[in-house]
Design an enzyme around this catalytic site. Structure first.
Site, PDB file in Angstrom:
ATOM      1  N   GLU A 224      12.788  -4.362  13.773  1.00 39.19           N
ATOM      2  CA  GLU A 224      11.456  -4.002  14.258  1.00 39.19           C
ATOM      3  C   GLU A 224      11.088  -2.549  13.921  1.00 39.19           C
ATOM      4  O   GLU A 224       9.968  -2.259  13.530  1.00 39.19           O
ATOM      5  CB  GLU A 224      11.374  -4.223  15.764  1.00 39.19           C
TER       6      GLU A 224
ATOM      7  N   GLY B 162     -15.552   9.965 -12.866  1.00 34.00           N
ATOM      8  CA  GLY B 162     -15.734   8.614 -13.382  1.00 34.00           C
ATOM      9  C   GLY B 162     -17.061   8.049 -12.963  1.00 34.00           C
ATOM     10  O   GLY B 162     -17.598   8.401 -11.911  1.00 34.00           O
TER      11      GLY B 162
ATOM     12  N   TYR C 171      11.771   8.151  14.256  1.00 29.19           N
ATOM     13  CA  TYR C 171      10.922   7.336  13.381  1.00 29.19           C
ATOM     14  C   TYR C 171      10.529   8.109  12.136  1.00 29.19           C
ATOM     15  O   TYR C 171      10.386   7.570  11.052  1.00 29.19           O
ATOM     16  CB  TYR C 171       9.663   6.877  14.141  1.00 29.19           C
TER      17      TYR C 171
ATOM     18  N   ASP D 256     -14.806  12.950  -3.616  1.00 30.55           N
ATOM     19  CA  ASP D 256     -15.136  11.711  -4.299  1.00 30.55           C
ATOM     20  C   ASP D 256     -16.550  11.811  -4.846  1.00 30.55           C
ATOM     21  O   ASP D 256     -17.522  11.673  -4.106  1.00 30.55           O
ATOM     22  CB  ASP D 256     -14.992  10.548  -3.303  1.00 30.55           C
TER      23      ASP D 256
ATOM     24  N   LEU E  55       9.887  -2.409  10.420  1.00 32.11           N
ATOM     25  CA  LEU E  55       8.571  -3.040  10.284  1.00 32.11           C
ATOM     26  C   LEU E  55       7.472  -2.120  10.800  1.00 32.11           C
ATOM     27  O   LEU E  55       6.397  -2.030  10.226  1.00 32.11           O
ATOM     28  CB  LEU E  55       8.530  -4.365  11.055  1.00 32.11           C
ATOM     29  N   ARG E  56       7.757  -1.427  11.887  1.00 31.58           N
ATOM     30  CA  ARG E  56       6.752  -0.517  12.437  1.00 31.58           C
ATOM     31  C   ARG E  56       6.329   0.525  11.408  1.00 31.58           C
ATOM     32  O   ARG E  56       5.152   0.805  11.226  1.00 31.58           O
ATOM     33  CB  ARG E  56       7.314   0.209  13.664  1.00 31.58           C
TER      34      ARG E  56
ATOM     35  N   ARG F 272      10.875 -10.595  11.588  1.00 28.96           N
ATOM     36  CA  ARG F 272      12.068 -10.001  12.188  1.00 28.96           C
ATOM     37  C   ARG F 272      13.301 -10.757  11.750  1.00 28.96           C
ATOM     38  O   ARG F 272      13.236 -11.895  11.299  1.00 28.96           O
ATOM     39  CB  ARG F 272      11.935 -10.110  13.711  1.00 28.96           C
TER      40      ARG F 272
END
Lengths: 609, 498
Positions: free
Chosen positions: A427, A61, A400, A147, A430-431, A272
């Site tokens: 929490e 592009g 996690y 790129d 959110l992490r 929270r």
């Protein structure tokens, strides 16, 4: 000295691609331990997903079509998925080879360029491609994003053939624009702040830029090569052509991601859930306590006031009086406390959606156990957890990493969402979401802190999102760390807005303390964690509050450094944001590599030169 | 269930001290649907506080199929409906052909000639009837996606559909299946169309001939989706996905459907699924947990490679297991590449984890009954419901659609959900399906529906199946195949049942 010289130095080094000179941000730093990726589906020794081969994603592009935006967003997503990805900007190589703008030969971008320009071009190309192959062949890289403009069909065919020889698939992603307004906006907002135009007047820069594009237009061929794998995005994705792309798991994921990627900016807020009557129990799924309901009201009011203030500031900056913010949608998990925390806003007529994927991390057998008990019962598990808090999974619990995989569909929906979004979640959730949006490394995610007295606002930007914290006043200090003392559940239970991630309370990992010792290079997150870790848990509440409200001198200087660095120019029109860009944890936690100086480059580099 | 089996008011039914207090309405917490229309905002505008914006759940989408006959439109339509229904998104397919058939049950090819005015009129009437029914169907607020299955081969017809939908506030997503590959078309004609209701009782050769003639009629007027229709939302699939053009996707649900379409392939393949071998918990009748295999379970693990190779021959499979020990142990001897997915873990039974059904009934009597009433939506206290499991399995299904031969070793509830996707079983029944231990199921997707085949290893195991309302003792049945139930038909190895 300026960026250009350091870029030059860097480009001549053997490890140039480790650090790009153009956009020094979380995406362009290559973490040393790539196996620590947030949402890897499964891990292999090589660090590659074995049911997907190695891929070069080559952008196609003209300039100012959003190629870099797409590459950066894609790299963020792929890394989060656990795919070892790196971006190679050809422009960096050109700048490194040639130096500042003035020395670029006039015909450099022409098809019928002079022999010397062609030679120069080839030299730059070769260097970049060598680096790509080195990354894929010798460093377990799986995806290299190349790129560049790649304007001609013949060049693209040759490129694909060359990589084919090394058993690497090439997927082209073309950003094609027929709408002039999109191009001009793009030039204004992104291009003239690039190092090419350091020290130029904006109007001259835009003009020069458009001229450069115009000089190239006659020689640009849009992708029609049916034998190649390509995705053509026309006018920022309003139309997408996917050609011959079903060759692997990753190629399909990439296409789906691109379908959902949209550039319009909107705000995401994190907060929270309120506290509950049975804070320590995961299985009880208890209702909000009185304090929790108080939190719900104050949080909601703070958010609404904050949004109104933002609207007023838009008006103050010349927007019409009738300016409206984007509608706000609220997502919660299906856990009772998050659903109930959204009630106040729901009653005011805001749309609330519950998503079962957003339930908190399951603590498994460790539920309701004190840290001491966990250490007693599972000493081996604790030591494994301390080694890798992100991937380690306690018996019957989720890691996690598991949580990130579970949240992956949410991430795509997050990209697609057009409204402003408030996410009320635990929490741990959110992490992980923050980790995606801010491109955090997996090592940092389990330690991110979201005290209850703050709403986090994520502000999207072209290359690097930034975060801002909105303080919720007048909260009962008990609420802020949230959980009763002694629950050092290995996976930071609901409410521990505190340092007890793992390990004994009040101690820090050697890693984080050494960073703190190095002064300014401590991200605010870490600083807050480290400081408050020294406090007993109730004191920690106040401490955290003040830590976040006020910046220490070291942090101030860090923030200023970033503010004054040329790399932060794209967002410099919003002064408040520059301070907060320092919040991205990855930026400072990645070791500075080789001879490439950290950004911003110190003066000494020039002297050495 | 007999009343005597429910010691409701006895002191023993009270929760133990160390258990969290029981709250009967907990499982009524929001279910967190993949997509669900919001009744409130449909009926009451919230524009005062919240402005106007794109509300994903408010979108109702009409997926309009476009393409010549024998291009796999009905196959796509049927798969999309099944996929969406599995995700609890109410979808329905409106087949214009079946409307037309009420008037002209066995039309010849000349009926489809554009110059045949009467044929043209009847076909338009059928389209009109289908669209009217669809609009009526959309008035029910739970109905989110309709699929209009017809050739819709002209721009005029498509514009007409779009205008009708716009007037009703329904979004349109045109899905064109375009194919130039003669071989593909012919195989499709042979496999499907000659058994089409239009050709009931006719000689297959003649039928195929007439059908090719019919396609030619359509070809004369066929207009593919192009620049003139750039304002429309569409997805054009050329030669089964070798090129896909996606235009103006508006929201997440649309992109979801498009992504699903892009993952479909038509290569022949099978999926083998099995539960893990009998575990120690199965023996003691406990649910959940992360137990090891029993000695009989280990025998099954040893027998599995043979059982698989008898069915799969020398195909190269990939084995997917959960992260729990019993599936890994079961797959241990399989000579294929293995992946372990957290998403394949057993339904989390929350506070009931590690209990027997009898203990659950004793400690959580109301829960026990509530689960029987609506097993699909019942969420264990602190655990998951079948609905939750389906949502977490969605990426697995997407990956299954994309993959070829896969062997999945997983757990009862998860297996039921995957099975329900392929067989299109409804949510009422699928959680009650009996899946015996030590049995390998082979699913082979076909143009219309999925073929199923069950093979039993000759290793005895307990039955973990609990009939609705029953007391649920994990009885030791001598051989798994001895007991017949509505969901399972024991049969000789290798015999397929559709």
């Amino acid at each position: 000295m300026d960026t250009l010289l350091t870029a030059d130095l860097a480009a001549r080094s053997a490890n140039f691609r480790r650090r790009s000179s153009t956009y020094v941000d979380a995406i362009h730093d290559l973490p040393e331990k790539e196996s620590m990726a947030p949402a890897q589906l499964y891990s292999t020794e090589s660090g590659r997903l074995f049911h997907s081969g190695r891929i070069v994603i080559a952008t196609v592009g003209l300039p100012a079509r959003g190629k870099t935006h797409t590459s950066v967003a894609l790299a963020r997503y792929l890394r989060w998925l656990g795919v070892k990805t790196h971006i190679f900007h050809l422009g960096d190589y050109r700048r490194a080879q040639i130096g500042s703008k003035d020395e670029v030969p006039d015909d450099y971008f022409f098809v019928n360029a002079s022999t010397s320009s062609v030679l120069l071009r080839n030299k730059i190309l070769r260097k970049c491609r060598e680096d790509i192959l080195n990354f894929l062949n010798h460093e377990n890289g799986q995806i290299a994003i190349y790129d560049a403009v790649n304007p001609l069909a013949v060049g693209r065919r040759a490129l694909a053939k060359e990589f084919e020889k090394h058993n690497v698939q090439t997927l082209f992603i073309e950003s094609h624009c027929t709408d002039e307004r999109i191009i001009e906006d793009n030039v204004r907002s992104v291009k003239i702040s690039s190092p090419d135009y350091k020290g130029w007047q904006p109007e001259d820069a835009v003009q020069d830029y458009l001229n450069r594009i115009n000089a190239r237009i006659p020689h640009y061929e849009t992708m029609e090569e049916s034998e190649l794998h390509y995705v053509k995005m026309i006018n920022a994705g309003s139309r997408v052509v996917v050609n011959n792309c079903s060759f692997g798991y990753l190629s399909q994921r990439i296409v789906f991601y691109l379908l959902n990627l949209h550039i319009k900016s909107r705000q995401t807020y994190f907060c929270r859930a309120g506290t509950t009557s049975e804070e320590e129990s995961y299985k009880a799924d208890a209702s909000l306590s009185d304090e929790g309901r108080d939190y719900m009201v104050k949080m909601s009011e703070t958010l609404l006031a904050h949004r109104e203030a933002e609207r007023q500031s838009l008006i103050a900056h010349g927007a019409p009086e009738s300016t409206a913010l984007k509608p706000l949608t609220i997502w919660t998990s299906t856990r009772r406390r998050t659903v109930e925390t959204s009630q106040y806003l729901e009653e005011k007529g805001y749309r609330v959606r519950q998503r079962s994927q957003m339930s908190q991390l399951n603590p498994g057998v460790c539920e309701k156990m004190s840290e001491r008990k966990i250490r007693q019962m599972f000493p081996e598990e604790v030591s494994k957890h301390e080694q890798d808090p992100y991937h380690h999974r306690y018996p019957r619990a989720e890691s996690y990493h598991d949580l990130a995989v579970r949240l992956e569909p949410i991430i795509l929906e997050l990209e697609r969402e057009q409204n402003d979004l408030l996410i009320i979640a635990h929490e741990s959730v959110l992490r992980v979401l923050y980790g995606y949006l801010m491109a955090c490394s997996a090592t940092d995610i389990p330690n991110l802190s979201f005290p209850r007295n703050e709403i986090i606002e994520i502000i999207p930007a072209s290359y690097n999102n930034s975060a801002k914290r909105v303080h919720i006043p007048d909260l009962n200090p008990k609420l802020v760390p949230g959980s009763p003392e002694g629950i050092a559940m290995p996976v930071a239970p609901s409410g521990t807005g505190t340092p007890f991630s793992i390990g004994s309370p009040g101690t820090r990992t050697p890693e984080s303390s050494s960073r703190e010792a190095s002064g300014g290079a401590v991200p605010l997150w870490r600083a807050a964690i480290g400081q408050s870790a020294l406090q007993a848990s109730f004191d920690a509440a106040k401490q955290t509050q003040t830590q976040n409200a006020e910046l220490s001198p070291a942090q101030k200087s860090l923030a200023q450094n970033i503010n004054s660095s040329p790399t932060s120019a794209p967002s410099s029109d919003v002064p408040a944001l520059n301070v907060t860009t320092a919040l991205s944890p990855l930026k400072e936690t990645t070791p500075v590599l080789d001879i490439t100086p950290a950004s911003p480059p110190p003066k000494e580099d020039g002297a050495q030169q | 269930m007999t009343p005597s089996a429910m010691p409701l008011n006895e002191p023993t039914s009270a929760p133990r001290e160390d258990q969290p207090q029981y709250r009967p309405d907990l499982n009524r917490a929001p279910q967190g649907d993949f997509m669900r229309p919001s009744m409130r905002t449909r009926t009451r505008s919230n524009s005062k506080t919240n402005g106007v914006g794109v509300q994903v759940e408010d979108t109702r989408i009409c997926v309009v199929m476009v393409g010549l006959p024998a291009r796999g439109k009905s196959l796509i339509a049927q798969k999309v409906v099944r996929y969406l229904a599995w995700l609890s998104i109410t979808a329905k397919c409106f087949n214009v052909g079946s409307y037309r058939r009420t008037n002209t049950p066995n039309p010849s090819a000349s009926f489809f000639d554009v110059s045949n005015k009467e044929g043209e009129r009847l076909r338009m009437a059928a389209a009109e009837a289908a669209v009217n029914d669809m609009c009526k169907w959309f008035r029910s607020p739970n109905n989110l996606i309709a699929i209009l299955d017809a050739t819709n081969s002209t721009k005029a017809r498509r514009r007409w559909i779009k205008d009708r939908c716009d007037a009703e506030g329904i979004e349109t997503l045109f899905v064109e299946s375009k194919c130039d590959d003669e071989e593909l078309i012919m195989s499709n004609i042979k496999e499907v169309k000659t058994t089409s209701p239009d050709y009931v009782g006719q000689d297959p050769e003649v039928a195929a001939q007439d059908f090719r003639e019919r396609i030619r009629m359509y070809e004369r007027v066929y207009e593919t989706l192009d620049e003139d229709e750039a304002d429309m939302t569409y997805c054009k699939i050329i030669n089964v996905g070798s090129q896909v053009i996606i235009n103006r996707i508006q929201d997440y649900l649309q992109s979801r459907v498009v992504y699903y379409l892009m993952n479909l392939h038509i290569k022949p393949r099978s999926i083998w699924i099995s539960r893990h071998g009998e575990s120690n918990y199965n023996l003691s009748g406990q649910i959940g947990g992360d137990a090891d295999l029993s000695s009989r379970g280990q025998l099954y693990a040893k027998a599995l490679p043979d059982l698989v190779s008898k069915s799969a021959g020398d195909r190269n499979l990939t084995v997917w297991t959960s992260t729990l020990k019993r599936t890994g142990q079961t797959a241990r001897y399989l000579p294929y590449e293995k992946l372990s997915w957290k998403a394949l873990d057993e339904l989390d039974s929350g506070v009931c984890d590690g209990l027997t059904y009898a203990e659950i009934e004793k400690q959580y009597p109301q829960d026990f009954r509530a689960r029987d009433e609506d097993k699909y939506n019942y969420r264990y206290l602190g655990g998951e419901s079948y609905r939750d499991v389906v949502i977490r399995l969605e990426p697995i299904i997407m990956e299954l659609e994309r993959s070829e031969n896969i062997l999945i070793v997983t757990h009862q509830a998860v297996l039921r959900c995957i099975y329900a996707y392929f067989m299109g079983s409804d949510q009422e029944r699928s959680p009650w399906m009996e899946v015996p231990l030590h049995c390998l199921i082979r699913l082979t997707p076909r143009a219309y529906g999925t073929q199923e085949e069950r093979m039993f290893a000759d290793v005895p195991a307990v039955s973990t199946w609990r009939e609705k309302g029953s007391k649920a003792v994990h009885a030791d049945t001598p051989t798994a195949s001895a007991k017949a139930s509505p969901m399972i038909k024991p049969q000789s190895k290798g015999e397929a049942i559709a």
